[in-house]
Write a protein that holds these residues in place. Structure first.
Motif, PDB file in Angstrom:
ATOM      1  N   LYS A 387       1.925  -0.002 -20.011  1.00 48.60           N
ATOM      2  CA  LYS A 387       0.913   0.588 -19.132  1.00 48.60           C
ATOM      3  C   LYS A 387       0.014   1.543 -19.921  1.00 48.60           C
ATOM      4  O   LYS A 387      -1.215   1.535 -19.773  1.00 48.60           O
ATOM      5  CB  LYS A 387       1.596   1.337 -17.980  1.00 48.60           C
ATOM      6  N   ALA A 388       0.654   2.381 -20.750  1.00 43.64           N
ATOM      7  CA  ALA A 388      -0.111   3.357 -21.541  1.00 43.64           C
ATOM      8  C   ALA A 388      -1.052   2.657 -22.520  1.00 43.64           C
ATOM      9  O   ALA A 388      -2.188   3.094 -22.735  1.00 43.64           O
ATOM     10  CB  ALA A 388       0.847   4.279 -22.288  1.00 43.64           C
ATOM     11  N   LEU A 389      -0.596   1.558 -23.117  1.00 43.70           N
ATOM     12  CA  LEU A 389      -1.440   0.819 -24.064  1.00 43.70           C
ATOM     13  C   LEU A 389      -2.684   0.249 -23.389  1.00 43.70           C
ATOM     14  O   LEU A 389      -3.797   0.362 -23.909  1.00 43.70           O
ATOM     15  CB  LEU A 389      -0.634  -0.322 -24.692  1.00 43.70           C
ATOM     16  N   LEU A 390      -2.504  -0.357 -22.210  1.00 42.38           N
ATOM     17  CA  LEU A 390      -3.640  -0.991 -21.541  1.00 42.38           C
ATOM     18  C   LEU A 390      -4.562   0.026 -20.871  1.00 42.38           C
ATOM     19  O   LEU A 390      -5.730  -0.259 -20.634  1.00 42.38           O
ATOM     20  CB  LEU A 390      -3.141  -2.025 -20.523  1.00 42.38           C
ATOM     21  N   GLU A 391      -4.029   1.206 -20.558  1.00 40.86           N
ATOM     22  CA  GLU A 391      -4.877   2.273 -19.991  1.00 40.86           C
ATOM     23  C   GLU A 391      -5.960   2.685 -20.980  1.00 40.86           C
ATOM     24  O   GLU A 391      -7.037   3.115 -20.585  1.00 40.86           O
ATOM     25  CB  GLU A 391      -4.022   3.481 -19.610  1.00 40.86           C
ATOM     26  N   THR A 392      -5.665   2.566 -22.277  1.00 44.37           N
ATOM     27  CA  THR A 392      -6.671   2.926 -23.285  1.00 44.37           C
ATOM     28  C   THR A 392      -7.878   1.995 -23.230  1.00 44.37           C
ATOM     29  O   THR A 392      -8.946   2.341 -23.730  1.00 44.37           O
ATOM     30  CB  THR A 392      -6.060   2.857 -24.705  1.00 44.37           C
ATOM     31  N   GLU A 393      -7.719   0.815 -22.622  1.00 46.36           N
ATOM     32  CA  GLU A 393      -8.824  -0.136 -22.472  1.00 46.36           C
ATOM     33  C   GLU A 393      -9.427  -0.087 -21.068  1.00 46.36           C
ATOM     34  O   GLU A 393     -10.207  -0.945 -20.687  1.00 46.36           O
ATOM     35  CB  GLU A 393      -8.320  -1.572 -22.747  1.00 46.36           C
ATOM     36  N   ASP A 443     -12.355  -5.519 -20.484  1.00 45.28           N
ATOM     37  CA  ASP A 443     -13.170  -6.293 -19.558  1.00 45.28           C
ATOM     38  C   ASP A 443     -13.511  -5.397 -18.371  1.00 45.28           C
ATOM     39  O   ASP A 443     -12.619  -4.948 -17.646  1.00 45.28           O
ATOM     40  CB  ASP A 443     -12.385  -7.521 -19.077  1.00 45.28           C
ATOM     41  N   PRO A 444     -14.833  -5.093 -18.155  1.00 45.59           N
ATOM     42  CA  PRO A 444     -15.214  -4.178 -17.061  1.00 45.59           C
ATOM     43  C   PRO A 444     -14.803  -4.692 -15.679  1.00 45.59           C
ATOM     44  O   PRO A 444     -14.680  -3.903 -14.739  1.00 45.59           O
ATOM     45  CB  PRO A 444     -16.745  -4.079 -17.186  1.00 45.59           C
ATOM     46  N   GLU A 445     -14.579  -6.005 -15.550  1.00 45.75           N
ATOM     47  CA  GLU A 445     -14.189  -6.545 -14.245  1.00 45.75           C
ATOM     48  C   GLU A 445     -12.683  -6.413 -13.987  1.00 45.75           C
ATOM     49  O   GLU A 445     -12.222  -6.564 -12.860  1.00 45.75           O
ATOM     50  CB  GLU A 445     -14.590  -8.024 -14.152  1.00 45.75           C
ATOM     51  N   LYS A 446     -11.925  -6.140 -15.035  1.00 47.50           N
ATOM     52  CA  LYS A 446     -10.469  -6.009 -14.881  1.00 47.50           C
ATOM     53  C   LYS A 446     -10.083  -4.544 -15.030  1.00 47.50           C
ATOM     54  O   LYS A 446      -9.799  -4.057 -16.118  1.00 47.50           O
ATOM     55  CB  LYS A 446      -9.738  -6.853 -15.929  1.00 47.50           C
ATOM     56  N   THR A 447     -10.118  -3.833 -13.921  1.00 46.65           N
ATOM     57  CA  THR A 447      -9.739  -2.422 -13.941  1.00 46.65           C
ATOM     58  C   THR A 447      -8.341  -2.205 -13.371  1.00 46.65           C
ATOM     59  O   THR A 447      -7.680  -1.228 -13.690  1.00 46.65           O
ATOM     60  CB  THR A 447     -10.742  -1.576 -13.136  1.00 46.65           C
ATOM     61  N   LYS A 448      -7.882  -3.136 -12.535  1.00 44.74           N
ATOM     62  CA  LYS A 448      -6.532  -3.036 -11.990  1.00 44.74           C
ATOM     63  C   LYS A 448      -5.877  -4.415 -12.052  1.00 44.74           C
ATOM     64  O   LYS A 448      -6.410  -5.390 -11.537  1.00 44.74           O
ATOM     65  CB  LYS A 448      -6.554  -2.519 -10.549  1.00 44.74           C
TER      66      LYS A 448
END
Length: 474
Positions: A387-393, A443-448
């Motif tokens: 989760k922490a890794l992908l939060e950086t993106e 990817d701006p469309e993938k926020t959650k």
């Protein structure tokens, strides 16, 4: 005595529980052994020498937490700790590392943590001295006239005084300033000092003198470990400095470290580290089952494995090992052995070595329920890491409860159908599961992103499935 050693066995286990799931027996044994080190320090001196540590032998398959317990102990405690693999050692007469090197590594670890403790104690004073050097670099003050240093470090011994046989750089001395100029300089320096403390000059570039550390060209010798060729004349030769341009925030760290290093007494550090190594040191010997003399292990490169056991024996039962900091006695060093013992058994070790590991702890295989807890409960849980890794993106990752259960099921199935590698199987599954998601980010469309059981099953449908028992029926 460190804070860790003042903890009760229950508190030590509670600390280990934050990172390691299950294996209560192993954690209890380690906690009691460590607490006994503290208790031994409180008994009468004559009795203290008679109380030897009770070494521990941990048995269990790979990936169940043996090495993790060792790693966590190393992070938690203030005592010298070293982890070695028994497979790296060879019998005397063969090419490879000798068993004495584990004690030398322990002494190096003791020197490192003792030196750091002394540096930390001097840090406040060193920080002030570093601040003065930064101010001096920004606004040079009045230079003090200093006597020229001898060009040759042996010139005093040879009677040459301060004369040199080759050109020597003379120090420039500023002409004397009047009182008005000095007061203006002092006022400017005070303003800079205040700006430094307010953090306004952190990104300003300054030029400082950085100490040049000689290269450590180590020469191995049979008895004393290794000699650093770069430091043989370290005390005789003058320290060399080179000028570097860097930001104030970086210069502060380097100068503070240099000043703190200059203030510590290395003789005191060495004496303290030697005592700490002998009285509180812990050596974790992993893969000890690989040197057991099982019947299948007696050919080729494994010819020296029983010899390694014979070489380890005197270290474990107590001997003196020469190091570059002086002789180290291993009588009160705690040894923790660990191994899977799949092929060999503890009884395949030579009897004398078996007797030196009186506490035997068997670690249990991990179940599906353990995998669920490993994924969610520890402070460094695998799901929290991803989760922490992908939060950086800029992506928020969520796992449903049924997804976590499905991941644990997949890990159990893979361990049953192929090699059982314990909790390490979860790393394999998580990397495969999130590979496509991580590839598409940012990817701006993938926020959650929500991962459910259906997604997990879809990912592993081709590679993992429960065995169909009917196909084995004739």
């Amino acid at each position: 005595m460190s804070q860790f050693y003042s903890m009760t066995p229950r508190e030590i286990v509670a600390e280990l529980d934050k990172y390691i799931i299950g294996q209560e027996k192993a954690k209890r044994s380690v906690a009691v052994a460590l607490r006994n080190r503290y208790r031994r320090g409180l008994v009468d001196e004559t009795m203290r020498e008679e109380i030897t540590p009770k070494n521990i032998l941990m048995m269990g398959p790979t990936g169940v937490g043996k090495t993790e317990i060792a790693r966590r102990l190393a992070k938690l405690m203030d005592a010298p700790f070293v982890k070695v693999e028994a497979t790296k050692f060879t019998e005397v007469g063969y090419v490879g590392r000798d068993v004495d090197s584990m004690v030398r590594d322990l002494m190096e670890a003791s020197i490192r943590i003792t030196k750091q403790k002394h540096i930390d104690e001097k840090y406040v004073v060193a920080k002030d001295l570093a601040e003065e050097k930064i101010i001096e670099a920004i606004i040079p003050g009045k230079k003090k006239r200093t006597a020229p240093s001898p060009a040759n470090p042996f010139s005093f011994i040879l009677g040459g005084g301060g004369t040199a046989t080759y050109n020597q750089t003379s120090q420039k001395v500023d002409p004397p300033k009047d009182d008005h100029q000095e007061s203006e300089t002092e006022l400017a320096r005070e303003q800079v000092r205040q700006q430094l403390r307010d953090g306004l000059l952190e990104d300003q570039y300054i030029e400082i003198d950085v100490e040049q550390v000689p290269k450590e060209n180590n020469l191995d010798v049979s008895q004393g470990g290794s000699i650093s060729l770069g430091s043989i004349f370290g005390d005789a030769m003058p320290k060399r400095y080179k000028k570097k341009n860097m930001k104030v925030k970086d210069a502060r760290k380097i100068l503070t470290e240099q000043e703190a290093q200059n203030m510590i007494d290395m003789d005191q550090v060495t004496a303290e580290a030697l005592e700490k190594c002998e009285q509180n040191g812990i050596i974790f010997i992993d893969e000890i089952d690989k040197i057991a003399g099982g019947s299948t292990y007696r050919s080729g490169a494994d010819v020296s494995r029983e010899g390694v056991q014979r070489d380890i024996l005197p270290i474990v039962e107590g001997s003196v090992v020469n190091t570059k900091y002086g002789p180290v006695k291993t009588d009160h060093v705690l040894f923790i052995g660990a191994g899977a013992f799949h092929v060999s058994k503890p009884t395949d070790l030579i009897p004398e070595l078996q007797g030196r590991f009186p506490i035997r702890v068997e670690l249990e295989n991990l179940t599906k329920e353990d995998f669920v807890r490993i994924l969610t409960e520890p402070d460094n849980a695998l799901l929290k890491q991803h989760k922490a890794l992908l939060e950086t993106e800029g992506a928020e990752l969520e796992f449903t409860e049924d997804a976590v259960s499905e991941i644990a099921t997949m890990a159990s199935l893979m361990n049953e159908q192929s090699e059982n590698i314990g909790a390490r199987r979860l790393h394999t599954i998580m990397e495969k599961l999130l590979e496509d998601i991580a590839y598409d980010l940012p990817d701006p469309e993938k926020t959650k992103i929500t991962i459910d059981a259906a997604y997990v099953r879809e990912k592993f449908d081709e590679t993992i499935r429960a065995d169909d028992v009917d196909r084995y029926i004739l």
